[in-house]
Design an enzyme around this catalytic site. Sequence first.
Site, PDB file in Angstrom:
ATOM      1  N   TYR A 156      -6.629   7.029   3.299  1.00  0.00           N
ATOM      2  CA  TYR A 156      -6.741   6.022   2.247  1.00  0.00           C
ATOM      3  C   TYR A 156      -5.929   4.764   2.600  1.00  0.00           C
ATOM      4  O   TYR A 156      -6.433   3.643   2.559  1.00  0.00           O
ATOM      5  CB  TYR A 156      -6.275   6.624   0.901  1.00  0.00           C
ATOM      6  CG  TYR A 156      -5.934   5.575  -0.108  1.00  0.00           C
ATOM      7  CD1 TYR A 156      -6.934   4.946  -0.835  1.00  0.00           C
ATOM      8  CD2 TYR A 156      -4.613   5.154  -0.293  1.00  0.00           C
ATOM      9  CE1 TYR A 156      -6.640   3.935  -1.732  1.00  0.00           C
ATOM     10  CE2 TYR A 156      -4.302   4.149  -1.180  1.00  0.00           C
ATOM     11  CZ  TYR A 156      -5.314   3.544  -1.899  1.00  0.00           C
ATOM     12  OH  TYR A 156      -5.020   2.537  -2.768  1.00  0.00           O
ATOM     13  N   GLU A 164       0.822  -1.213   0.000  1.00  0.00           N
ATOM     14  CA  GLU A 164       0.000   0.000   0.000  1.00  0.00           C
ATOM     15  C   GLU A 164       0.857   1.263   0.000  1.00  0.00           C
ATOM     16  O   GLU A 164       0.502   2.249  -0.621  1.00  0.00           O
ATOM     17  CB  GLU A 164      -0.993  -0.003   1.172  1.00  0.00           C
ATOM     18  CG  GLU A 164      -2.108  -1.038   1.025  1.00  0.00           C
ATOM     19  CD  GLU A 164      -2.914  -0.893  -0.273  1.00  0.00           C
ATOM     20  OE1 GLU A 164      -3.004   0.226  -0.816  1.00  0.00           O
ATOM     21  OE2 GLU A 164      -3.439  -1.908  -0.763  1.00  0.00           O
ATOM     22  N   ASP A 168      -9.990   5.443  -3.895  1.00  0.00           N
ATOM     23  CA  ASP A 168      -8.888   6.058  -4.643  1.00  0.00           C
ATOM     24  C   ASP A 168      -9.426   6.515  -5.999  1.00  0.00           C
ATOM     25  O   ASP A 168     -10.641   6.476  -6.238  1.00  0.00           O
ATOM     26  CB  ASP A 168      -7.707   5.078  -4.777  1.00  0.00           C
ATOM     27  CG  ASP A 168      -8.036   3.895  -5.681  1.00  0.00           C
ATOM     28  OD1 ASP A 168      -9.194   3.769  -6.130  1.00  0.00           O
ATOM     29  OD2 ASP A 168      -7.118   3.101  -5.968  1.00  0.00           O
ATOM     30  N   CYS A 189     -12.960  -0.707 -15.941  1.00  0.00           N
ATOM     31  CA  CYS A 189     -13.587   0.617 -15.995  1.00  0.00           C
ATOM     32  C   CYS A 189     -12.466   1.651 -16.102  1.00  0.00           C
ATOM     33  O   CYS A 189     -12.276   2.499 -15.237  1.00  0.00           O
ATOM     34  CB  CYS A 189     -14.412   0.808 -14.718  1.00  0.00           C
ATOM     35  SG  CYS A 189     -15.560   2.176 -14.770  1.00  0.00           S
TER      36      CYS A 189
HETATM   37  N1  ADE Z   1      -4.119   0.023  -5.398  1.00  0.00           N
HETATM   38  C1  ADE Z   1      -3.897   0.216  -4.105  1.00  0.00           C
HETATM   39  N2  ADE Z   1      -4.042  -0.908  -3.404  1.00  0.00           N
HETATM   40  C2  ADE Z   1      -4.360  -1.870  -4.300  1.00  0.00           C
HETATM   41  C3  ADE Z   1      -4.605  -3.236  -4.201  1.00  0.00           C
HETATM   42  N3  ADE Z   1      -4.545  -3.841  -3.011  1.00  0.00           N
HETATM   43  N4  ADE Z   1      -4.914  -3.882  -5.306  1.00  0.00           N
HETATM   44  C4  ADE Z   1      -4.965  -3.233  -6.488  1.00  0.00           C
HETATM   45  N5  ADE Z   1      -4.719  -1.953  -6.651  1.00  0.00           N
HETATM   46  C5  ADE Z   1      -4.419  -1.259  -5.564  1.00  0.00           C
END
Ligand code: ADE
Length: 381
Positions: free
Chosen positions: A142, A61, A160, A215
């Site tokens: 976030y 993350e 996000d 999307c």
């Molecule tokens: N963007 C941020 N975290 C994500 C996740 N766990 N899977 C896919 N895209 C991401």
Amino acid sequence: MTRQTKRVAVAGPVGTGGEMAAVLLGRAVAFRRALGTWFAASQRRLPWRAPRSVYRTVVSEFMLQQTQVETATPYFLSWVRRWPDFGALAGASPEEVLREWAGLGYYNRARNLHRLAGIVSALPALPRTVGEWERLPGVGPYTAAAIASIACGERVAVVDGNVVRVLARLVADGREFRSNGDAVTAFAALAQALVGGDDPGAHNEAMMELGAVCCRRQGARCGACPVASFCAARAGGLAGRLPRFAPRVVEQVVVRRLWLVRAGRLLLCRYAEGARRLSGLHELPLAQGLVADADGELAVLVARKRRSISQQRIVEEIVSMRWSAALGSRIAGRTDLQWVPLGELDAVALSGPHRRWVRELAGSFLALTTEAQGAFSGGVQ
Ligand code: ADE
């Protein structure tokens, strides 16, 4: 540095999405089931998804905060091989951490992740809730929601840019947002009302995944979308026009940097520890303050590089200068400048673009004859 401003337009009118949000929420259970079934069968095999751990979720993350999945993946693999848990990362030096992160950009993420590892590995138990995660360095709302839902099962929505796009289209929301942050705020309640089921983390990942692979910002693949039958934008033929953002102001910036080699050593600038940007990292030094064309220190353009960061389009002109005593004394007066042997460039932490440029230019430089090297590095060495 010169600046000019250009307006880039984006647009298209529709409704506010309120009514359609109520319709979608009325079908929330069926929506979650369709999305969840698709995600279970079609999700990308991303290395932080299997095996899953709190540590691996946190690292991924942090990396994904400003970086695409494709770019982050090799960094993630190398990172967890080197430091497989919070304790191992806490034991690394700040320099090692920065070197491993080099190329991903936004280096405060690496410094915060390192600090977080130090704090977490000293706790009697791992944090679990959004509130506990949010108290840690580098963890905003976030990231806290992503970690708490994905790694700890808390029923909290992650919103996000991908999720904003999915939601704006599902409910055909045609409002114009000033920024991504405004759009995230506008969709927070709807996103939260949609999270449910027994795996909120999987739901959040499925929403992000849907935005990333189906999307999409450009070229929505509505034909392959598992929730197309829930989508008001698709029904109205509007998917490609949503969400709407106010025109962005893009700044054009020209930056001049020095390429200076003397006695097999390259001049680099090191940003002080604790500097707001690029703390502890090296870059080619800015020409401003070191050289003045008026002094007759002729500039030779050795490369022109372009890059973009958030609202800026930057042209970097890398020039070499004729060596002079005046230039030498200006360099000697600067504590942030260092001469680094060309053979030892891998040992210093360069910021991402500079690592590429320096490698490329050093390779071209070393391939030249001694005489040509003199010209390339700005005169007699
Ligand atoms: N963007 C941020 N975290 C994500 C996740 N766990 N899977 C896919 N895209 C991401």
